[in-house]
Design an enzyme around this catalytic site. Structure first.
Site, PDB file in Angstrom:
ATOM      1  N   ARG A   1      12.304  -2.914  -2.992  1.00 28.35           N
ATOM      2  CA  ARG A   1      11.535  -2.755  -4.238  1.00 28.35           C
ATOM      3  C   ARG A   1      10.280  -1.954  -3.916  1.00 28.35           C
ATOM      4  O   ARG A   1       9.452  -2.404  -3.128  1.00 28.35           O
ATOM      5  CB  ARG A   1      11.184  -4.150  -4.773  1.00 28.35           C
ATOM      6  CG  ARG A   1      10.319  -4.170  -6.006  1.00 28.35           C
ATOM      7  CD  ARG A   1       9.935  -5.615  -6.349  1.00 28.35           C
ATOM      8  NE  ARG A   1       9.111  -5.690  -7.545  1.00 28.35           N
ATOM      9  CZ  ARG A   1       7.797  -5.460  -7.564  1.00 28.35           C
ATOM     10  NH1 ARG A   1       7.155  -5.142  -6.451  1.00 28.35           N
ATOM     11  NH2 ARG A   1       7.128  -5.556  -8.685  1.00 28.35           N
TER      12      ARG A   1
ATOM     13  N   LYS B   1       1.951  -3.300   0.372  1.00 27.34           N
ATOM     14  CA  LYS B   1       1.329  -4.616   0.507  1.00 27.34           C
ATOM     15  C   LYS B   1       0.257  -4.657   1.598  1.00 27.34           C
ATOM     16  O   LYS B   1       0.173  -3.788   2.452  1.00 27.34           O
ATOM     17  CB  LYS B   1       2.404  -5.690   0.690  1.00 27.34           C
ATOM     18  CG  LYS B   1       3.051  -5.996  -0.671  1.00 27.34           C
ATOM     19  CD  LYS B   1       3.953  -7.170  -0.682  1.00 27.34           C
ATOM     20  CE  LYS B   1       4.380  -7.421  -2.145  1.00 27.34           C
ATOM     21  NZ  LYS B   1       5.539  -8.272  -2.247  1.00 27.34           N
TER      22      LYS B   1
END
Ligand code: PMM
Length: 300
Positions: free
Chosen positions: A265, A225
Site C-alpha cells: 500500500r 512511515k
C-alpha cells in the site's frame, strides 16, 4: 513454508501474478504524509485515476486519518468524504478498497462499488464491522492494532515483536472467522507504525516470512512511515519529511514483493509499480523458462 505462500488469491478480487500495488487516496485534511492534498471529491477521484495510470492495481480510499493522536472524524463527515469518491472510482472500473474503522462507512462503500474493506482496527473499533462485512461477503484486511493510543501510550512494548504480532493477529483472524467472514477473503497486515517503534517495524519486515504462517495473503503498508524517516536520517540526523521517503518506500516494496507479500500500500505508485515488476522478473528467473528469465533477451 515457501516465500510465495503469503501471496495467494483473495476471493472476490482480481488475481495478479505478482505483488499487487494498492495506491492510497486520503480524503482528509490531516493524514501525516499527504493530508489536505486530495480533500475534495473531484481532486481525490482525479488522483485515484492518475495512480491507476501509474500502475496501481487497486485504490484505497480513506476519510479518516489514523495517525497517532488524530481526533476522530464524525460518521457523517467520513461518509461525506468517502462515498462519492468510492462511487466515482468504482464506476470508472477501478478496484476500490475502503480504509475505514466504521461499519456504516464500509457498508455504504460496498453498496457504492467498493470491493474490499481495509480496517486498521481489524474489526475492534466497531462491533458492527465484522457482521457487515460477513453479510456482504466482502474481502477484509485485518491489521495488527492495539487500540486508539495517544501520547506516551502510542509506544508499543514488545519482548518479541514478531511473535506477539503473529499471536495477536491470529486471535483477530479467529474472531473474524467466527464472525462469518470466509477464510479465502481475509488479508493480514502487520500494521507498521501502529504502536510500533522503528526497530519493531524493521524487525517485522525482516521476518515477513513468519507472517505467512497465518495462512492468509499479506498486505504491507510501509509508505512514507516514520521508521523510514529514521533509517534515512541515520543516528544523529533529522528525518526527511514524509514526501521525501518515496524512494525508500519503493525499496521496501521490492523487499516485500520478494518476501511474497500479496500487496503493498503506497502513496507514490510509479516507483513501487517498477519495484514489484522487477521482483516478479527475478522470481521468474528462478525457474528456467519462466517469464522473468526472458527479460534479458537481446541484451547481448
Ligand atoms: N496505515 C495507514 C492507513 N491505513 N491500512 C493498512 N491496511 N495498513 C496500514 O499500515 C495503514 C493503513 C496510515 O498511513 P496513511 O495515513 O499515510 O495512509
Amino acid at each position: 513454508m515457501s516465500k510465495q505462500s503469503g501471496r495467494g488469491h483473495v476471493a472476490g478480487l482480481p488475481e495478479w501474478d505478482r505483488c499487487a500495488v494498492m495506491g492510497v487516496v486520503n480524503v482528509t485534511p490531516d493524514s501525516f504524509s499527504d493530508g489536505g492534498r486530495w480533500f475534495d471529491t473531484s481532486a481525490a477521484v482525479k488522483h485515484g485515476l492518475a495512480l491507476v495510470t501509474e500502475g496501481a492495481d487497486l485504490i484505497d480510499v480513506g476519510g479518516e486519518s489514523t495517525r497517532p493522536g488524530a481526533t476522530r472524524v464524525d460518521e457523517a463527515e467520513e461518509l461525506r468524504r468517502v462515498i462519492p469518491v468510492v462511487r466515482e472510482l468504482a464506476s470508472d472500473g477501478v478496484t476500490v478498497s475502503v480504509d475505514t474503522m466504521r461499519a456504516s462507512v464500509a457498508q455504504q462503500s460496498l453498496a457504492a462499488g467498493a470491493a474490499l474493506v481495509n480496517d486498521v482496527s481489524g474489526g475492534l473499533a466497531d462491533p458492527a464491522m465484522i457482521p457487515v462485512v460477513a453479510e456482504a461477503g466482502a474481502p477484509f484486511v485485518v491489521m495488527h492494532w492495539r487500540g486508539f493510543l495517544e501520547g506516551s501510550t502510542v509506544k508499543g512494548l514488545y519482548a518479541d515483536v514478531v511473535t506477539e504480532v503473529l499471536d495477536e493477529l491470529r486471535a483477530r483472524v479467529d474472531a473474524v472467522l467466527a464472525g462469518g467472514i470466509a477464510p479465502d477473503r481475509i488479508v493480514v497486515d502487520p500494521g507498521l507504525g501502529f504502536s510500533k517503534e522503528a526497530e519493531h517495524d524493521l524487525t517485522l519486515l525482516a521476518h515477513l516470512d513468519r507472517l505467512h504462517a497465518l495462512g492468509h495473503p499479506l498486505l504491507v503498508a510501509a509508505s512514507r512511515k516514520r521508521f523510514l524517516g529514521r533509517v534515512l536520517a541515520g543516528p544523529q540526523g533529522a528525518p526527511p519529511p514524509a514526501r521525501e521517503r518515496d524512494a525508500a518506500t519503493a525499496a521496501v516494496s521490492a523487499l516485500a514483493a520478494h518476501a511474497g507479500a500479496w500487496a503493498v500500500r503506497v502513496h507514490e505508485v510509479h516507483a513501487t509499480a517498477d519495484a514489484v515488476r522487477v521482483a516478479r522478473a527475478v522470481e521468474g528467473a528462478r525457474t528456467p523458462g519462466a517469464e522473468g528469465a526472458r527479460g534479458t533477451e537481446g541484451a547481448r
